[in-house]
Design a protein around this motif. Structure first.
Motif, PDB file in Angstrom:
ATOM      1  N   UNK A  41       0.680   7.612   4.728  1.00  0.00           N
ATOM      2  CA  UNK A  41       0.688   8.711   3.803  1.00  0.00           C
ATOM      3  C   UNK A  41      -0.958   9.138   3.831  1.00  0.00           C
ATOM      4  N   UNK A  42      -1.883   8.301   3.377  1.00  0.00           N
ATOM      5  CA  UNK A  42      -3.151   8.502   3.469  1.00  0.00           C
ATOM      6  C   UNK A  42      -3.630   9.411   4.520  1.00  0.00           C
ATOM      7  N   UNK A  61       7.574  -7.279   2.529  1.00  0.00           N
ATOM      8  CA  UNK A  61       7.629  -6.007   1.779  1.00  0.00           C
ATOM      9  C   UNK A  61       6.325  -5.558   1.363  1.00  0.00           C
ATOM     10  N   UNK A  62       5.174  -6.308   1.232  1.00  0.00           N
ATOM     11  CA  UNK A  62       3.861  -5.842   0.867  1.00  0.00           C
ATOM     12  C   UNK A  62       3.345  -5.437   2.202  1.00  0.00           C
ATOM     13  N   UNK A  63       3.555  -5.778   3.397  1.00  0.00           N
ATOM     14  CA  UNK A  63       3.345  -5.010   4.717  1.00  0.00           C
ATOM     15  C   UNK A  63       3.672  -3.679   5.127  1.00  0.00           C
ATOM     16  N   UNK A  64       5.005  -3.937   4.512  1.00  0.00           N
ATOM     17  CA  UNK A  64       5.660  -2.476   4.783  1.00  0.00           C
ATOM     18  C   UNK A  64       5.132  -1.354   3.659  1.00  0.00           C
ATOM     19  N   UNK A  65       4.828  -1.736   2.723  1.00  0.00           N
ATOM     20  CA  UNK A  65       4.589  -1.027   1.571  1.00  0.00           C
ATOM     21  C   UNK A  65       3.062  -0.409   1.925  1.00  0.00           C
ATOM     22  N   UNK A  66       2.369  -1.289   2.407  1.00  0.00           N
ATOM     23  CA  UNK A  66       0.853  -0.910   2.752  1.00  0.00           C
ATOM     24  C   UNK A  66       0.894  -0.211   4.047  1.00  0.00           C
ATOM     25  N   UNK A  67       1.734  -0.319   5.010  1.00  0.00           N
ATOM     26  CA  UNK A  67       1.776   0.448   6.009  1.00  0.00           C
ATOM     27  C   UNK A  67       2.358   2.025   5.622  1.00  0.00           C
TER      28      UNK A  67
END
Length: 155
Positions: free
Chosen positions: A149-150, A138-144
């Motif tokens: 977006x950036x 979940x952390x990796x998916x959120x970071x990706x």
């Protein structure tokens, strides 16, 4: 070493367009023995030298930007040969393709071999409990997602 210009591996989104797939190949699967291209002219020249197929920089530009989504079979064959992928990789938009996962793993292995992703991190991931692995997923998916977006906001 072939890698994303930012130094990271990003998987191919399910149902990616032809333009997205070609861009992913250029960023992640560029042949290690070929100097990186700085523009579409150099990209076309590298493909033509390696495959013998005359491909123009305009064709490369159209494919990368989605202005051409139905190239000739010989163009797709040249791209497949240059990047070392099966012709089926190009598939059809909207279709999930197991080839995409295979290529993502291949690119990840290259990143590990090149030291961009530490192999001990991958080994530690395998040793995690299913619950802890879910949290990391979940952390990796959120970071990706935040990274995408950036990048989109930057241009």
């Amino acid at each position: 070493m072939a890698q994303d210009r930012a130094g990271a591996v990003h998987g191919i989104a399910p149902g990616a367009t032809l333009a997205e797939k070609i861009e992913w190949l250029i960023r992640n699967m560029w042949p290690a023995e070929v100097p990186p291209a700085r523009n579409n002219v150099e990209t076309a020249a590298a493909i033509a030298r390696a495959t013998g197929e005359d491909i123009s920089s305009t064709t490369v530009w159209k494919l990368r930007t989605g202005r051409q989504d139905n190239p000739q079979l010989r163009t797709l064959t040249a791209l497949a040969n240059f990047f070392g992928v099966p012709i089926g990789y190009f598939g059809f938009p909207g279709e999930a393709d197991p080839i995409d996962d295979d290529l993502t793993f291949k690119a990840l292995r290259r990143e590990v071999a090149g030291g961009v992703v530490r192999s001990e991190v991958l080994r530690a991931l395998v040793d995690l409990s299913p619950e802890a692995r879910w949290v990391v997923d979940e952390m990796i998916l959120a970071a990706a997602q935040a990274d995408r977006k950036r990048k989109k906001a930057q241009g």
